[in-house]
Design a protein around this motif. Sequence first.
Motif, PDB file in Angstrom:
ATOM      1  N   UNK A  50     -43.977  -9.604 -61.159  1.00 53.85           N
ATOM      2  CA  UNK A  50     -43.551  -9.233 -59.820  1.00 53.85           C
ATOM      3  C   UNK A  50     -42.275  -8.385 -59.944  1.00 53.85           C
ATOM      4  N   UNK A  51     -41.989  -7.626 -58.910  1.00 49.30           N
ATOM      5  CA  UNK A  51     -40.776  -6.821 -58.801  1.00 49.30           C
ATOM      6  C   UNK A  51     -39.853  -7.533 -57.826  1.00 49.30           C
ATOM      7  N   UNK A  52     -38.685  -7.939 -58.324  1.00 46.67           N
ATOM      8  CA  UNK A  52     -37.752  -8.710 -57.512  1.00 46.67           C
ATOM      9  C   UNK A  52     -36.623  -7.790 -57.064  1.00 46.67           C
ATOM     10  N   UNK A  53     -36.407  -7.711 -55.748  1.00 49.82           N
ATOM     11  CA  UNK A  53     -35.297  -6.965 -55.175  1.00 49.82           C
ATOM     12  C   UNK A  53     -34.126  -7.938 -55.016  1.00 49.82           C
ATOM     13  N   UNK A  54     -33.060  -7.719 -55.800  1.00 45.80           N
ATOM     14  CA  UNK A  54     -31.895  -8.601 -55.758  1.00 45.80           C
ATOM     15  C   UNK A  54     -30.787  -7.892 -54.999  1.00 45.80           C
ATOM     16  N   UNK A  55     -30.292  -8.556 -53.952  1.00 47.94           N
ATOM     17  CA  UNK A  55     -29.175  -8.042 -53.166  1.00 47.94           C
ATOM     18  C   UNK A  55     -27.984  -8.986 -53.354  1.00 47.94           C
ATOM     19  N   UNK A  56     -26.885  -8.394 -53.800  1.00 46.87           N
ATOM     20  CA  UNK A  56     -25.676  -9.181 -54.031  1.00 46.87           C
ATOM     21  C   UNK A  56     -24.609  -8.690 -53.068  1.00 46.87           C
ATOM     22  N   UNK A  57     -24.216  -9.554 -52.151  1.00 46.95           N
ATOM     23  CA  UNK A  57     -23.178  -9.214 -51.188  1.00 46.95           C
ATOM     24  C   UNK A  57     -21.812  -9.493 -51.815  1.00 46.95           C
ATOM     25  N   UNK A  58     -20.933  -8.496 -51.802  1.00 47.44           N
ATOM     26  CA  UNK A  58     -19.587  -8.628 -52.383  1.00 47.44           C
ATOM     27  C   UNK A  58     -18.643  -9.052 -51.261  1.00 47.44           C
ATOM     28  N   UNK A  59     -18.097 -10.257 -51.392  1.00 47.27           N
ATOM     29  CA  UNK A  59     -17.178 -10.766 -50.382  1.00 47.27           C
ATOM     30  C   UNK A  59     -15.756 -10.270 -50.675  1.00 47.27           C
ATOM     31  N   UNK A  60     -15.095  -9.946 -49.582  1.00 52.43           N
ATOM     32  CA  UNK A  60     -13.739  -9.418 -49.714  1.00 52.43           C
ATOM     33  C   UNK A  60     -12.768 -10.534 -50.059  1.00 52.43           C
ATOM     34  N   UNK A  61     -11.777 -10.209 -50.914  1.00 53.79           N
ATOM     35  CA  UNK A  61     -10.679 -11.101 -51.273  1.00 53.79           C
ATOM     36  C   UNK A  61      -9.385 -10.397 -50.901  1.00 53.79           C
ATOM     37  N   UNK A  62      -8.428 -11.142 -50.428  1.00 50.79           N
ATOM     38  CA  UNK A  62      -7.160 -10.538 -50.003  1.00 50.79           C
ATOM     39  C   UNK A  62      -6.333 -10.168 -51.238  1.00 50.79           C
ATOM     40  N   UNK A  63      -6.711  -9.059 -51.863  1.00 50.51           N
ATOM     41  CA  UNK A  63      -6.036  -8.618 -53.083  1.00 50.51           C
ATOM     42  C   UNK A  63      -5.271  -7.328 -52.888  1.00 50.51           C
ATOM     43  N   UNK A  64      -5.089  -6.896 -51.657  1.00 52.71           N
ATOM     44  CA  UNK A  64      -4.343  -5.676 -51.374  1.00 52.71           C
ATOM     45  C   UNK A  64      -3.343  -5.959 -50.259  1.00 52.71           C
ATOM     46  N   UNK A  65      -2.101  -5.592 -50.481  1.00 53.45           N
ATOM     47  CA  UNK A  65      -1.063  -5.749 -49.467  1.00 53.45           C
ATOM     48  C   UNK A  65      -1.042  -4.522 -48.572  1.00 53.45           C
ATOM     49  N   UNK A  66      -0.659  -4.688 -47.304  1.00 54.25           N
ATOM     50  CA  UNK A  66      -0.523  -3.509 -46.431  1.00 54.25           C
ATOM     51  C   UNK A  66       0.488  -2.535 -47.022  1.00 54.25           C
ATOM     52  N   UNK A  67       0.244  -1.273 -46.785  1.00 55.42           N
ATOM     53  CA  UNK A  67       1.121  -0.232 -47.333  1.00 55.42           C
ATOM     54  C   UNK A  67       1.242   0.894 -46.337  1.00 55.42           C
ATOM     55  N   UNK A  68       2.489   1.263 -46.035  1.00 51.53           N
ATOM     56  CA  UNK A  68       2.733   2.382 -45.137  1.00 51.53           C
ATOM     57  C   UNK A  68       2.578   3.682 -45.910  1.00 51.53           C
ATOM     58  N   UNK A  69       1.980   4.696 -45.299  1.00 52.14           N
ATOM     59  CA  UNK A  69       1.774   5.964 -46.033  1.00 52.14           C
ATOM     60  C   UNK A  69       3.068   6.686 -46.363  1.00 52.14           C
ATOM     61  N   UNK A  70       4.150   6.416 -45.607  1.00 48.26           N
ATOM     62  CA  UNK A  70       5.443   7.054 -45.886  1.00 48.26           C
ATOM     63  C   UNK A  70       6.494   5.949 -45.947  1.00 48.26           C
ATOM     64  N   UNK A  71       7.502   6.081 -46.779  1.00 52.99           N
ATOM     65  CA  UNK A  71       8.512   5.014 -46.884  1.00 52.99           C
ATOM     66  C   UNK A  71       9.519   5.019 -45.744  1.00 52.99           C
ATOM     67  N   UNK A  72       9.621   6.161 -45.016  1.00 54.46           N
ATOM     68  CA  UNK A  72      10.621   6.280 -43.951  1.00 54.46           C
ATOM     69  C   UNK A  72       9.934   6.854 -42.713  1.00 54.46           C
ATOM     70  N   UNK A  73      10.016   6.095 -41.635  1.00 50.70           N
ATOM     71  CA  UNK A  73       9.408   6.512 -40.365  1.00 50.70           C
ATOM     72  C   UNK A  73      10.544   6.777 -39.383  1.00 50.70           C
TER      73      UNK A  73
END
Length: 898
Positions: A138-161
């Motif tokens: 048989x041909x098995x279609x495997x779908x793996x859902x990648x769950x998000x992990x909080x591994x990125x901190x927010x970042x402002x595009x410019x250091x001075x607003x």
Amino acid sequence: HLLLFLLFVGPFNCFASYSRATELFYSLNEGLPAGVLIGSLARDLRLPTAAGQPPASLQPPLSFTLASHGLGVQYVQLDNRSGELHTSTVEIDREALCVESSGATIFGGSAAVSSSSPSPESCLLLLDVLVLPQEYFRLVKVKIAIRDVNDNAPRFPVPHIRLSVPENAPVNTRLAIEHPALDPDMGTNSVQTYRLRDNYGVFTLDVEENENGERTPYLIVMGALDRETQDEYVTVIVAEDGGTPPLVGSATLTIGISDINDNCPQFNDSQLNVTLYGNSSLGTHVATVHAVDMDLGSNAQITYSYSQKVPQPSRDLFHLNESTGAITLSTKIDGDTPRLHRLIILGNGPGCIPAVITVLVTIIKVMMRPPEVVPRFIANEVEGVVYLKELEPINTPIAFFTIKDPDEKYKVSCCLDGDGPFRLSPYKPYNNEYLLETTKPLDFETQQLYEISVVAWNSEGFHVKKVIKVQVLDDNDNSPVFSEQLIELSIEENNVPNAFLTKLHATDADSGERGQVSYFLGPDAPSYFALDKTTGVLTVSTQLDREEKEKYRYTVKAVDSGFPPRESIATVTITVLDKNDNSPRFINKDFSFFVPENFPGFGEIGVISVTDADAGQNGWVALSVLNGSDIFVIDTGKGVLRAKVSLDREQQSSYVLWIEAVDGGDPALSSTAKITILLLDINDNPPLVLFPQSNMSYLLVLPSTLPGSPITEVYAVDKDTGMNAVIAYSIIGRRGPRPESFRIDPKTGNITLEESLMQNDYGLYRLLVKVSDHGYPEPLHSTVMVNLFVNDTVSNESYIENLLRKEPDISVEEKQPQISIEPTHKKMESASCMPTLVALSVISLGSIALVTGMGIYICLRKGKKHHRADENLEVQIPLNGRINLHMLEKKPMEISNI
């Protein structure tokens, strides 16, 4: 019929194969390490495992194969036997694989990484797996859902607003912050809230979310703003996500308060009182009014004007500068001029009610007019300031002054008031004319500005003062001056390239460009030194080696920017300090010394020369003997090698020493040299007779011995070498019935019978043999007694021994043995050798025949007396119980009646 059957059956076969395709769904967190189990395909497909299968001979085992060959395959590992799916060594990063709302898909064969699924937060890894053998295919279609992990901190595009808020902004004014923070994580792991670290009590933040789920922070004004009180607020905006634990990012937020025209001009005083003399000259300053506006720029521009209430005569008498607010006398005061003037002045600002100030000017009437001082300038003059160049010659004229009384009633005198090299003198032949001139050259560097006054007064004591300012103009009359004419520097050798040496400093008393100093190297400076033209920083671009050059001396120049330029020269001396970077160096790596043996103890064998290119303590060298220190010593200071004891070549002919040289650096460096000491032979050993070993031994010589037969030999050795060990043998004393019957070979020591022995030659022969070497300067020798007993037998040994014990009466011959030492490698000509070989061959054959015949004759004659035959053999009397090793190599001779 077959074609129709295939057309009918074919679609059902395709349907059957498709119906055996299966889809499996798994999910896992991003960033997991290698080897984490994702799922078991065999278990989830409910396929029979190895334990539940028939024997291997009846049923082939299951196998699982990835049918995908794209980028998604690198993130997983599939066990072909068990069907277990694990994470690989390539870490899964959800943010790198799936970009939300981008619809991006990375394809590779039939496997893909996709975010285009019903859920906006889904990120799927698609794989195709084949299950074999055919029974379970048989041909098995495997779908793996990648769950998000909080591994990125927010970042402002410019250091001075930066935001700008008008100072009249009402409360609850909302201003969008155009650079919101970014967080690649999804859902609650993305940016959720914003806050201000310091809101100053007048600001807050709010967050708005648009249709796409993007959150934008807004700055809200919570209180009244006043730019004149505070024109700028600096705080930090913090973005925080919703992860556990939450991650934050920050940027500097500057809120500038923009100005509006909310302030009007104001005078500090409402009224100003001024007194003016009636004899004041035109242009006399009366007063200055000044208003203040707290706004900025054009909102703070102020103009001054008279009020409509000011009468025209007052306007004509007093001029008002509309920009500066200065009031000056514009017309001459006479007797008809009113004595009191009320000047109402308005301070006008844009969009404002004018500010008002009143200036009361009271004119005091003067009955007598003051003297007049009228200048006529010769030098350059601008607005009362005279400009003179420095170094102008003495008596340079500046101006003429005419002094007079306007009423022509009083005598007028004048003088010069103030300090400076100036003189005011009457100019003859004119009356009331005075010349102002210099008394010595001016020097800009000493004083740039002089303020002098020409004072005139009449006989009534009325004074008038004319102030003159003299500005001295600078000229390029000063050369740059170094702080030190001799700049002494030092630097350690092996410095880093472009090492800093010093910063030169020169000053120029001139002003402006004339005082700007540039620095240059002199022509004698080596190319690897660099001098910064502007800063005067002196560097060296390469490593310096003290051993190559220890001192550098060259010139540097400081040049100003005047025209023509002036310069000065200083000398730079650089001393390169030593580092211990050189090992001691022997003049030769191998030293050889030839020393005669028996050299006295502590005598000088030789001098070991060693140098060290370093200086000071780094160049101090200490020598030591690494081996053989119990025999040899070395003088550390002079390098003299000595032996503690006298050396004997016969005990050891050469010595190999290793000498170590260690310098005084820290850490110390060292080197070694090989010393070979060869002992030269001295003739200090006489020949040593090894055979015969005793003067009491004797040898039986049969009377039947043929002439030329070898009887015995004297064997001796000499421990010396060379000519000192060449031995010659000679008979220096004889005693016996016919002692000249025996001779000795001077080279070999072989003693042979010269003549046939007769009946009356029987008896004891004593030969004194001298064994002498060829030593220099004086040969050494030994003697040995060779005893030969000529007889058929030894019937009475005690008799012979008694004879040997008696001191022989032998006269010593003084004749020295002559030995010609010929080289052994001398070549013989073949033509001269051939006849000799032929003759020797004939003689040999004849001798063999003769000996054979005599042997047969003797055997027949003496066959019955075997015991007599034994007595005819050689009689060798042992001399000592132990034989020297040299004797073991000598074969004993047999002397028979043959």
